[in-house]
Design a protein around this motif. Structure first.
Motif, PDB file in Angstrom:
ATOM      1  N   ARG A 150       0.809  -1.231   0.000  1.00  0.00           N
ATOM      2  CA  ARG A 150       0.000   0.000   0.000  1.00  0.00           C
ATOM      3  C   ARG A 150       0.838   1.275   0.000  1.00  0.00           C
ATOM      4  O   ARG A 150       0.281   2.373  -0.136  1.00  0.00           O
ATOM      5  N   ALA A 151       2.163   1.171   0.124  1.00  0.00           N
ATOM      6  CA  ALA A 151       3.013   2.371   0.229  1.00  0.00           C
ATOM      7  C   ALA A 151       2.908   3.276  -0.986  1.00  0.00           C
ATOM      8  O   ALA A 151       3.074   4.496  -0.878  1.00  0.00           O
ATOM      9  N   GLU A 152       2.633   2.703  -2.156  1.00  0.00           N
ATOM     10  CA  GLU A 152       2.504   3.501  -3.379  1.00  0.00           C
ATOM     11  C   GLU A 152       1.038   3.719  -3.751  1.00  0.00           C
ATOM     12  O   GLU A 152       0.753   4.240  -4.834  1.00  0.00           O
ATOM     13  N   LYS A 153       0.134   3.338  -2.846  1.00  0.00           N
ATOM     14  CA  LYS A 153      -1.304   3.443  -3.129  1.00  0.00           C
ATOM     15  C   LYS A 153      -1.989   4.399  -2.166  1.00  0.00           C
ATOM     16  O   LYS A 153      -2.198   5.569  -2.467  1.00  0.00           O
ATOM     17  N   ASP A 154      -2.361   3.879  -1.012  1.00  0.00           N
ATOM     18  CA  ASP A 154      -3.204   4.625  -0.076  1.00  0.00           C
ATOM     19  C   ASP A 154      -2.746   4.502   1.370  1.00  0.00           C
ATOM     20  O   ASP A 154      -3.537   4.635   2.289  1.00  0.00           O
ATOM     21  N   LEU A 155      -1.442   4.254   1.574  1.00  0.00           N
ATOM     22  CA  LEU A 155      -0.948   4.050   2.932  1.00  0.00           C
ATOM     23  C   LEU A 155      -1.102   5.306   3.793  1.00  0.00           C
ATOM     24  O   LEU A 155      -1.289   5.206   5.014  1.00  0.00           O
ATOM     25  N   LYS A 156      -1.041   6.469   3.183  1.00  0.00           N
ATOM     26  CA  LYS A 156      -1.243   7.700   3.950  1.00  0.00           C
ATOM     27  C   LYS A 156      -2.649   7.724   4.549  1.00  0.00           C
ATOM     28  O   LYS A 156      -2.842   8.115   5.708  1.00  0.00           O
ATOM     29  N   ASP A 157      -3.633   7.309   3.781  1.00  0.00           N
ATOM     30  CA  ASP A 157      -5.010   7.253   4.277  1.00  0.00           C
ATOM     31  C   ASP A 157      -5.157   6.184   5.358  1.00  0.00           C
ATOM     32  O   ASP A 157      -5.865   6.383   6.351  1.00  0.00           O
ATOM     33  N   ILE A 158      -4.499   5.048   5.170  1.00  0.00           N
ATOM     34  CA  ILE A 158      -4.545   3.980   6.172  1.00  0.00           C
ATOM     35  C   ILE A 158      -3.902   4.457   7.475  1.00  0.00           C
ATOM     36  O   ILE A 158      -4.396   4.150   8.570  1.00  0.00           O
ATOM     37  N   LYS A 159      -2.818   5.224   7.371  1.00  0.00           N
ATOM     38  CA  LYS A 159      -2.174   5.787   8.554  1.00  0.00           C
ATOM     39  C   LYS A 159      -3.135   6.685   9.332  1.00  0.00           C
ATOM     40  O   LYS A 159      -3.180   6.649  10.568  1.00  0.00           O
TER      41      LYS A 159
END
Length: 314
Positions: A270-279
């Motif tokens: 997910r680091a290149e997808k939506d990991l910021k949102d998951i964080k």
């Protein structure tokens, strides 16, 4: 949104040379490897692999497998692969397990886009000389097989259009199936394996409005049953993948004994997808930044690699 931090100016050839230097001598310079590969996107990593092979007539992935070890090696190996090839590897690893539920396979099938899932099936075929659906069919049985084959072969409509009337009628169909414990009804499988994600989210919302509780919660009473557990994972992934991934991370970090494999899988994929949102979902749910939780539960180069993918600056 993605979390990895990629520098504005860099040289692919210099990156390859830096990695080569890090692998030479008596000890491997893991920090130098992380500083390069932990801050390059998928296209750039592929270019680095090619440049490395052109310069040194050696496969970079095989070299790193020799130089690195443990959780750090597994994280780096999965990170450096092309995304579709990585998911093919994850699917194969999951299918080799003795468990019949295969949540990672459901996760891959239900959280990737239709085009991404098609590329994964092609990558699986190229790597293992068998189709993914053939493998799923051979390694599973009964109702679970029917559901999983439907999920891995799905090519859903990927637009935003929603049929509200259909959402209401299919929400009622799902309610009747759950009430009568007919979870394996062909209409249930048809709905979950063919409808677009936006259509399904509308259906799940209609279900909640009509029944006063979510469909996933109403399946909890039978969650020990293999097929129902698989069905529930699919619904959670299709309903809100960010909440699903947050829960995977929460369970992996808070359990007695950290589940490094699950943590690696979520952060790397997910680091290149939506990991910021998951964080953001993680911090809201746990009152703690994900970086802090990872820092507390992991160590060494493995920890440094994960933190770089979570957005640590260069």
């Amino acid at each position: 949104m993605a979390t990895i931090v990629v520098p504005k100016h860099f040289s692919i050839q210099e990156d390859a040379e830096t990695i080569r230097k890090a692998c030479e001598g008596w000890g491997t310079d893991e920090k130098a490897i992380i500083a390069v590969l932990g801050h390059r996107n998928a296209v750039q990593r592929k270019q680095i692999r090619q440049a490395y092979e052109d310069l040194y007539q050696e496969d970079l992935i095989k070299r790193l497998e020799k130089e690195l070890s443990g959780d750090f090696e597994r994280a780096m190996y999965r990170w450096i692969l092309d995304p579709a090839d990585r998911d093919a590897v994850l699917a194969n690893v999951e299918l080799r397990k003795s468990s019949d539920e295969h949540p990672v396979l459901v996760e891959i099938s239900c959280t990737r886009s239709p085009e991404e899932l098609l590329c994964i099936r092609r990558a699986y075929h190229a790597r293992y000389k068998r189709s993914l659906e053939e493998e799923v069919s051979d390694k599973t049985k009964g109702e679970t097989r029917q559901l999983l084959v439907g999920l891995v072969t799905a090519f859903r409509y990927d637009g935003d259009e929603v049929n509200t009337k259909l959402a209401k009628s299919e929400a009622e169909e799902l309610h009747e199936a759950i009430k009568d414990k007919k979870f394996n009804h062909e209409d249930v499988i048809k709905i979950l394996t063919t409808r677009s994600k936006m259509q399904l989210q509308a259906t799940f919302n209609c279900y909640r409005e009509a029944q006063g509780s979510s469909i996933a919660k109403n399946l909890l009473t039978d969650a020990k049953e293999e097929y129902v557990a698989t069905l529930r994972v699919a619904i959670r992934c299709l309903k809100d993948s960010k909440k699903y991934f947050e829960k995977v991370l929460r369970n992996s970090l808070k359990r007695l004994g950290t589940d490094e494999d699950a943590i690696t899988r979520v952060i790397v994929t997910r680091a290149e997808k939506d990991l910021k949102d998951i964080k953001e979902v993680y911090q809201k749910r746990n009152s703690m930044p994900l970086e802090e939780a990872v820092d507390n539960c992991t160590s060494g180069d493995y920890k440094d690699m994960l933190l770089s993918l979570l957005g640590n600056e260069l």
